[in-house]
Design an enzyme around this catalytic site. Structure first.
Site, short mmCIF file in Angstrom:
data_model
loop_
_atom_site.label_atom_id
_atom_site.label_comp_id
_atom_site.label_asym_id
_atom_site.label_seq_id
_atom_site.Cartn_x
_atom_site.Cartn_y
_atom_site.Cartn_z
N LYS A 235 -33.38 127.32 53.55
CA LYS A 235 -32.72 128.57 53.18
C LYS A 235 -33.81 129.65 53.10
O LYS A 235 -34.58 129.73 52.14
CB LYS A 235 -32.00 128.42 51.84
CG LYS A 235 -31.13 129.61 51.50
CD LYS A 235 -30.21 129.25 50.32
CE LYS A 235 -29.23 130.35 50.00
NZ LYS A 235 -29.82 131.63 49.76
N ARG B 260 -25.73 142.64 56.33
CA ARG B 260 -24.52 142.02 55.84
C ARG B 260 -23.63 143.02 55.10
O ARG B 260 -22.42 143.01 55.23
CB ARG B 260 -24.90 140.85 54.92
CG ARG B 260 -23.72 140.15 54.33
CD ARG B 260 -24.12 138.87 53.64
NE ARG B 260 -22.93 138.25 53.09
CZ ARG B 260 -22.43 138.53 51.88
NH1 ARG B 260 -23.04 139.40 51.11
NH2 ARG B 260 -21.35 137.93 51.47
S1 IVH Z 1 -25.68 130.23 56.80
C1 IVH Z 1 -21.37 131.15 56.13
N1 IVH Z 1 -28.13 129.35 56.92
O1 IVH Z 1 -28.54 132.78 52.43
C2 IVH Z 1 -22.77 130.80 56.10
N2 IVH Z 1 -27.67 131.22 55.53
O2 IVH Z 1 -27.15 132.83 49.90
C3 IVH Z 1 -23.64 131.87 56.56
N3 IVH Z 1 -29.65 132.15 54.44
O3 IVH Z 1 -26.22 135.29 53.30
C4 IVH Z 1 -25.03 131.72 56.20
N4 IVH Z 1 -31.10 130.75 55.30
O4 IVH Z 1 -28.58 135.42 54.30
C5 IVH Z 1 -27.30 130.25 56.38
N5 IVH Z 1 -30.27 128.50 57.17
C6 IVH Z 1 -29.43 129.39 56.63
C7 IVH Z 1 -29.88 130.40 55.76
C8 IVH Z 1 -28.96 131.31 55.23
C9 IVH Z 1 -30.94 131.81 54.52
C10 IVH Z 1 -29.12 133.27 53.61
C11 IVH Z 1 -28.08 134.12 54.27
C12 IVH Z 1 -26.89 134.06 53.37
C13 IVH Z 1 -27.53 133.69 52.06
C14 IVH Z 1 -26.55 133.07 51.12
#
Ligand code: IVH
Length: 680
Positions: free
Chosen positions: A115, A136
């Site tokens: 993440k 976003r």
């Molecule tokens: S998936 C519906 N994958 O974390 C899912 N998000 O706390 C869409 N983020 O808004 C996001 N690394 O900005 C996804 N490997 C990852 C990520 C990630 C960082 C962020 C992203 C999201 C936030 C949520």
């Protein structure tokens, strides 16, 4: 002829894109900076002569335009959802329980990703070209940051295989600031102006949302793609395969992404990264777990706010509470006084922390920080943590008094000079005060020591054996009053110093002697000209080829150089108009300091080419030819594929030569290869 130029331009663009990808996405550069700059300059020149051939996806078109008044809004074609959080293994197991229940008996797999702690972005490609980038925002509508996103080199302006890409493809991912860029940026801000960013995430967001994209371009932002939004055709039937397809299009996908067969394996991967997250060059705040199959994702659906097929596993924040035992003031090489907090030692993210940076006196005022305060410190990508909060309620009223701006230099006791500048907060109209406290004594020993330490340092003249103890003695005893004096040192002066063995003294003199012909860019960096670091010094060395030429350059000439703005140009010009600086340079020249101008480091005749060698060779061993390929900028591979650029065939070559022939790859003899590398 026109066709030739067009082909040449397109060839250069391809080459530059490939090297951008190697450098910014794969972290394995194949060219020296000079070689890259040469390609870029060649393209720029050809485009300037043929402006009608400029295309929006040319590498020269990343940074353009003037500051904007504000950002437009973009409605996302598909909502940008957020993710629900978990904080421990049991909560992950609960999530898995919900997935299992919704999917009945059907089998499913997970994908586990880092993440990335940055900000989400949606990149819209139409017919393979980047046409739009949006933050976003509230999930439905975000800011149009297209000009800013275009400056990020990890974001391709066009997809690798535009023909096979869906007509419309929205790539979602995270823009982030690597730890090193964050530390450099905050250091610079501490020295020159605005308040430091609290962490790389804020720094990335602040940098992306600047109204002047030319500033964004200097912030070294990076990007990882992690999913797709709207697409006119799916890239695949699963998340993992989609990520691989994005990779094929030259989009950066994090290399630590893993498939997991069940939740226990997911937990293992999460725990493992929790332990080793410090080893990464960027900050992560947890892991993201996604159900892999798209049909399974569809069955699970979303809650409107977040998908039910995705969950994050958040790491605890890296903060600690401690006490500021004292606030010390240090004198830097430019004469600026900087406060530093000495802390009661505390464990944080695996290390014991004893100091925190305070950056400048405005920062102390903003926090209202006082000695003996209880504070929260956070390690946010920097090696030295920052004070992010003062627990004022725990302050003892009897002992506590605000920190005063020093009226005298802590080193030489000369009066300080305080300058207060108004600065516009980046990207906003609000003005902030920026206070700089200077030591008024140009001959202050602390400043001199810092300057000498910088001059001899690894990133500058790289003179060995010059530790702080030696520099202290040389300055305190008056043997060195500027860095040119280093070249007047001899054994008679050095040998009698404390803790100085005869052999060490000899080594020091030898190292000084050797440094007289050090690379020109290193000498330019070592001078410590305001706003001129190693990278700028390299550009200057390439452009001027000698210190004399650089010294004579006009402001206009300096400003005309790519990547040298008006502020840098002015500080270079001013530096070389100061009689004291001119005298020091003259003294160095007389002492025999003759820096080496840049030369073409390596022949690049095979730059970027992947070459396969097959058959028995006469004049090279295998190791020798591999080395020759590498020395000339190429790469070797053991098997022939579409990615092969050239095959060198010796005697009795077999199936590889045949395959190359079938694929239409250039085949050359050993002799032709020798001629090719000799031709450069
Ligand atoms: S998936 C519906 N994958 O974390 C899912 N998000 O706390 C869409 N983020 O808004 C996001 N690394 O900005 C996804 N490997 C990852 C990520 C990630 C960082 C962020 C992203 C999201 C936030 C949520």
């Amino acid at each position: 002829m026109a066709e030739d130029i067009k082909n040449k331009i397109e060839g250069l663009r391809e080459e530059i894109r490939r090297h951008d990808h190697l450098y910014y996405v794969l972290s394995s550069p194949k060219l020296t900076d000079q070689q890259y700059d040469k390609l870029y300059a060649e393209l720029k020149k050809l485009e300037e002569a043929n402006p009608d051939l400029i295309t929006p996806d040319s590498p020269t078109q990343r940074v353009s335009g003037k500051p904007v008044e504000g950002f437009g809004n973009i409605r996302h074609a598909a909502a940008m959802l957020s993710i629900d959080n978990t904080y421990n293994a049991d909560e992950l197991r609960d999530f898995d329980g919900r997935v299992k229940k919704a999917l009945g008996d059907a089998p499913y797999k997970y994908v586990v990703e880092l993440k990335i702690d940055g900000l989400a972005i949606s990149l819209r490609y139409e017919k393979g070209l980047l046409v739009q980038a949006a933050t976003r925002g509230d999930g439905q509508t975000g800011d149009d940051v297209t000009s800013n996103a275009r400056t990020i080199k990890a974001i391709p302006l066009s997809l690798m295989d535009a023909a096979s890409a869906p007509e419309i493809l929205e790539v979602r991912g995270e823009i982030y600031m690597p730890k090193k860029s964050f530390a450099d940026l905050n250091k610079h801000r501490g020295e020159t102006g605005e308040p430091p960013f609290a962490n790389p995430r804020n720094a990335a967001a602040g940098s992306l949302k600047l109204l002047d994209a030319r500033v964004t371009a200097t912030r070294n932002l990076a990007f990882f793609a992690y999913s797709i939004g709207q697409a006119s055709a799916p890239l695949s039937d699963s998340h993992y395969k989609t990520l691989n397809a994005l990779k094929e299009h030259n989009l950066p996908v994090n290399g630590n992404t893993k498939q997991a067969k069940d939740i226990e394996q997911v937990i293992k991967i999460c725990k493992n990264w929790e332990k080793k997250k410090e080893t990464l060059g960027y900050q992560i705040d947890g892991m993201v777990v996604k159900v892999d199959g798209f049909s399974e994702q569809d069955i699970l659906g979303t809650t409107g706010r977040a998908p039910k097929w995705c969950i994050s596993y958040k790491f605890p924040a890296e903060q600690a509470e401690t006490i500021v035992e004292s606030i010390e003031v240090q004198v830097g090489k430019t004469g600026i006084l900087t406060p530093v907090a000495n802390l009661k030692p505390v464990k944080l993210a695996g290390t014991t922390v004893k100091r925190a940076s305070l950056h400048n006196f405005d920062q102390i005022k903003r926090l209202d920080l006082r000695e003996l305060d209880t504070v929260i410190i956070e390690k946010a990508g920097e090696i030295i943590p920052q004070v992010i909060e003062v627990k004022k309620k725990e302050r003892s009223l009897f002992e506590s008094k605000p920190v005063e701006i020093p009226t005298n230099c802590p080193s030489c006791d000369s009066p300080t000079v305080v300058t207060v500048n108004k600065r516009k907060k980046t990207g906003a109209d609000e003005e902030i005060d920026f206070t700089t406290v200077w030591c008024s004594n140009p001959n202050c020993n602390s400043i001199l020591k810092e300057r000498i330490a910088y001059f001899v340092g690894r990133g500058q003249m790289d003179i060995e054996n010059f530790g702080p103890a030696l520099i202290d003695q040389l300055v305190d005893k008056g043997l060195v009053k500027n860095f040119a004096d280093l070249y007047s040192l001899d054994l008679f002066k050095i040998a009698p110093l404390e803790r100085m063995a005869a052999k060490s003294a000899e080594n020091i003199i030898a190292a000084l002697e050797k440094s007289k012909t050090q690379d020109l860019w290193r000498l330019i960096t070592g001078l410590g000209i305001l706003n001129v670091g190693g990278q700028t010094a390299e550009i200057l060395a390439d452009e001027f080829m000698s210190l004399e030429n650089l010294m004579a350059a006009s402001v206009e000439k300096l400003e005309s150089i790519d990547q040298v703005g008006p502020i840098i140009a002015r500080s270079i010009y001013d530096y070389f108009r100061d009689p004291e600086n001119i005298a020091i340079i003259e003294q160095m020249r007389k002492a025999g300091v003759h820096p080496t101008p840049p030369v073409e480091k390596r022949s690049a005749v095979l730059a970027g080419k992947t070459i396969v060698v097959t058959g028995t060779l006469e004049s090279f061993t295998r190791t020798e030819i591999q080395q020759a390929i590498k020395d000339n900028g190429g790469k070797t591979s053991s098997s022939v594929s579409k990615k092969t650029d050239m095959v060198v065939v010796g005697a009795n070559a077999g199936s590889k030569a045949e395959k190359a022939h079938k694929l239409g790859i250039e085949i050359i003899s050993e002799e032709e290869f020798s001629e090719l590398i000799a031709s450069d």
